[in-house]
Write an enzyme that holds these catalytic residues in place. Structure first.
Site, PDB file in Angstrom:
ATOM      1  N   LYS A  10       0.821  -1.211   0.000  1.00  0.00           N
ATOM      2  CA  LYS A  10       0.000   0.000   0.000  1.00  0.00           C
ATOM      3  C   LYS A  10       0.858   1.266   0.000  1.00  0.00           C
ATOM      4  O   LYS A  10       2.086   1.194   0.150  1.00  0.00           O
ATOM      5  CB  LYS A  10      -0.925  -0.050   1.219  1.00  0.00           C
ATOM      6  CG  LYS A  10      -1.894  -1.224   1.178  1.00  0.00           C
ATOM      7  CD  LYS A  10      -2.741  -1.269   2.444  1.00  0.00           C
ATOM      8  CE  LYS A  10      -3.703  -2.444   2.445  1.00  0.00           C
ATOM      9  NZ  LYS A  10      -4.499  -2.481   3.689  1.00  0.00           N
ATOM     10  N   TYR A  50     -12.226  -2.985  -3.385  1.00  0.00           N
ATOM     11  CA  TYR A  50     -12.695  -2.992  -1.991  1.00  0.00           C
ATOM     12  C   TYR A  50     -14.217  -2.973  -1.888  1.00  0.00           C
ATOM     13  O   TYR A  50     -14.769  -2.591  -0.854  1.00  0.00           O
ATOM     14  CB  TYR A  50     -12.098  -1.814  -1.226  1.00  0.00           C
ATOM     15  CG  TYR A  50     -10.632  -1.988  -0.907  1.00  0.00           C
ATOM     16  CD1 TYR A  50     -10.209  -2.972  -0.025  1.00  0.00           C
ATOM     17  CD2 TYR A  50      -9.671  -1.160  -1.483  1.00  0.00           C
ATOM     18  CE1 TYR A  50      -8.870  -3.130   0.278  1.00  0.00           C
ATOM     19  CE2 TYR A  50      -8.326  -1.310  -1.182  1.00  0.00           C
ATOM     20  CZ  TYR A  50      -7.929  -2.301  -0.296  1.00  0.00           C
ATOM     21  OH  TYR A  50      -6.597  -2.462  -0.005  1.00  0.00           O
ATOM     22  N   PHE A  58     -15.624   3.021   7.176  1.00  0.00           N
ATOM     23  CA  PHE A  58     -14.261   3.368   6.802  1.00  0.00           C
ATOM     24  C   PHE A  58     -14.014   3.350   5.292  1.00  0.00           C
ATOM     25  O   PHE A  58     -12.919   3.662   4.831  1.00  0.00           O
ATOM     26  CB  PHE A  58     -13.260   2.424   7.489  1.00  0.00           C
ATOM     27  CG  PHE A  58     -13.426   0.966   7.139  1.00  0.00           C
ATOM     28  CD1 PHE A  58     -12.885   0.444   5.972  1.00  0.00           C
ATOM     29  CD2 PHE A  58     -14.125   0.116   7.983  1.00  0.00           C
ATOM     30  CE1 PHE A  58     -13.035  -0.895   5.646  1.00  0.00           C
ATOM     31  CE2 PHE A  58     -14.274  -1.231   7.666  1.00  0.00           C
ATOM     32  CZ  PHE A  58     -13.721  -1.736   6.501  1.00  0.00           C
ATOM     33  N   ARG A  86      -0.501 -15.050   4.053  1.00  0.00           N
ATOM     34  CA  ARG A  86      -1.325 -14.510   5.146  1.00  0.00           C
ATOM     35  C   ARG A  86      -0.589 -14.617   6.489  1.00  0.00           C
ATOM     36  O   ARG A  86      -0.658 -13.717   7.312  1.00  0.00           O
ATOM     37  CB  ARG A  86      -2.670 -15.220   5.205  1.00  0.00           C
ATOM     38  CG  ARG A  86      -3.541 -15.055   3.969  1.00  0.00           C
ATOM     39  CD  ARG A  86      -4.119 -13.695   3.790  1.00  0.00           C
ATOM     40  NE  ARG A  86      -5.088 -13.407   4.833  1.00  0.00           N
ATOM     41  CZ  ARG A  86      -5.777 -12.293   4.912  1.00  0.00           C
ATOM     42  NH1 ARG A  86      -5.609 -11.342   4.003  1.00  0.00           N
ATOM     43  NH2 ARG A  86      -6.637 -12.088   5.881  1.00  0.00           N
ATOM     44  N   THR A  92      -4.637  -8.087  10.642  1.00  0.00           N
ATOM     45  CA  THR A  92      -5.018  -6.810  10.010  1.00  0.00           C
ATOM     46  C   THR A  92      -4.609  -5.623  10.865  1.00  0.00           C
ATOM     47  O   THR A  92      -4.109  -4.619  10.356  1.00  0.00           O
ATOM     48  CB  THR A  92      -6.536  -6.781   9.756  1.00  0.00           C
ATOM     49  OG1 THR A  92      -6.868  -7.885   8.900  1.00  0.00           O
ATOM     50  CG2 THR A  92      -6.964  -5.492   9.080  1.00  0.00           C
ATOM     51  N   ARG A 103       3.194  -6.896   9.121  1.00  0.00           N
ATOM     52  CA  ARG A 103       2.451  -5.858   9.847  1.00  0.00           C
ATOM     53  C   ARG A 103       2.959  -5.693  11.270  1.00  0.00           C
ATOM     54  O   ARG A 103       2.993  -4.588  11.808  1.00  0.00           O
ATOM     55  CB  ARG A 103       0.963  -6.169   9.833  1.00  0.00           C
ATOM     56  CG  ARG A 103       0.335  -5.993   8.463  1.00  0.00           C
ATOM     57  CD  ARG A 103      -1.120  -6.382   8.479  1.00  0.00           C
ATOM     58  NE  ARG A 103      -1.768  -6.139   7.202  1.00  0.00           N
ATOM     59  CZ  ARG A 103      -2.781  -6.850   6.745  1.00  0.00           C
ATOM     60  NH1 ARG A 103      -3.291  -7.845   7.455  1.00  0.00           N
ATOM     61  NH2 ARG A 103      -3.314  -6.572   5.574  1.00  0.00           N
ATOM     62  N   ASN A 113      -1.678  -0.252   7.379  1.00  0.00           N
ATOM     63  CA  ASN A 113      -1.152  -1.572   7.719  1.00  0.00           C
ATOM     64  C   ASN A 113      -0.283  -2.194   6.637  1.00  0.00           C
ATOM     65  O   ASN A 113      -0.133  -3.399   6.569  1.00  0.00           O
ATOM     66  CB  ASN A 113      -2.270  -2.507   8.166  1.00  0.00           C
ATOM     67  CG  ASN A 113      -3.235  -2.883   7.058  1.00  0.00           C
ATOM     68  OD1 ASN A 113      -3.068  -2.500   5.907  1.00  0.00           O
ATOM     69  ND2 ASN A 113      -4.243  -3.644   7.412  1.00  0.00           N
ATOM     70  N   HIS A 116      -1.764  -5.592   1.519  1.00  0.00           N
ATOM     71  CA  HIS A 116      -2.998  -6.358   1.302  1.00  0.00           C
ATOM     72  C   HIS A 116      -2.587  -7.689   0.682  1.00  0.00           C
ATOM     73  O   HIS A 116      -1.727  -7.733  -0.203  1.00  0.00           O
ATOM     74  CB  HIS A 116      -3.937  -5.627   0.335  1.00  0.00           C
ATOM     75  CG  HIS A 116      -5.045  -6.502  -0.166  1.00  0.00           C
ATOM     76  ND1 HIS A 116      -6.229  -6.644   0.514  1.00  0.00           N
ATOM     77  CD2 HIS A 116      -5.125  -7.315  -1.256  1.00  0.00           C
ATOM     78  CE1 HIS A 116      -7.000  -7.497  -0.142  1.00  0.00           C
ATOM     79  NE2 HIS A 116      -6.349  -7.916  -1.227  1.00  0.00           N
ATOM     80  N   GLU A 127      -8.883 -10.722  -7.680  1.00  0.00           N
ATOM     81  CA  GLU A 127      -7.962  -9.593  -7.541  1.00  0.00           C
ATOM     82  C   GLU A 127      -6.855  -9.635  -8.592  1.00  0.00           C
ATOM     83  O   GLU A 127      -6.481  -8.593  -9.141  1.00  0.00           O
ATOM     84  CB  GLU A 127      -7.397  -9.570  -6.117  1.00  0.00           C
ATOM     85  CG  GLU A 127      -8.474  -9.226  -5.108  1.00  0.00           C
ATOM     86  CD  GLU A 127      -8.065  -9.399  -3.667  1.00  0.00           C
ATOM     87  OE1 GLU A 127      -8.696  -8.754  -2.815  1.00  0.00           O
ATOM     88  OE2 GLU A 127      -7.134 -10.173  -3.364  1.00  0.00           O
TER      89      GLU A 127
END
Length: 150
Positions: A10, A50, A58, A86, A92, A103, A113, A116, A127
């Site tokens: 991100k 998203y 949010f 993951r 998260t 993270r 964070n 993704h 995706e």
């Protein structure tokens, strides 16, 4: 089972110059990066990506944030890549993520964070198709494969 999955670093990861550190973790684990783009995400694509969060409070802030700077999008491949990544990524909320996860080591706030990662084969496929054309995903072999897999 060899899987392909979608990962996005991100704007905070790019802005903090963490791309190399995160990529190193994937490669050192034995995962293979088969596609990658540094890009700006247009608002409409961000909303589609998203979309599951569109009714959450949010959502607008998330769209504003994810379109605020460049992101590094990629397709990563490996045995059970979705669950492995993951685990590498962590919870998260970075404050709940284990030390040693991406993270847990680099994040402080859920809204920043770092990364993704697709959470299931269906979302990975969706995706990947949102961000990459089929001809942008490279099929190649690594010379160290016999040292990574039995």
């Amino acid at each position: 089972m060899i899987q392909k999955t979608y990962v996005m670093l991100k704007p905070d990861a790019v802005g903090r110059r963490l791309m190399g550190k995160v990529l190193t973790r994937f490669e050192e684990k034995g995962l293979k990066i088969v596609a990658m783009k540094l890009r700006m995400i247009p608002e409409e694509l961000a909303k589609e990506h998203y979309g599951e969060h569109k009714d959450k409070p949010f959502f607008n802030g998330l769209i504003e944030y994810i379109t605020s700077g460049p992101v590094l999008t990629m397709v990563v491949e490996g045995d059970e890549a979705i669950s492995i990544i993951r685990k590498l990524v962590g919870a998260t909320n970075p404050q709940e993520a284990d030390v040693g996860t991406i993270r847990g080591d680099f994040g402080m706030d859920t809204g920043r964070n770092i990364i993704h990662a697709s959470d299931a084969p269906v979302s990975a496929e969706r995706e990947i198709n949102l961000f990459f054309n089929e001809d942008e995903i490279i099929d190649y072999s690594m010379s160290d494969n016999s040292w990574i897999y039995e």
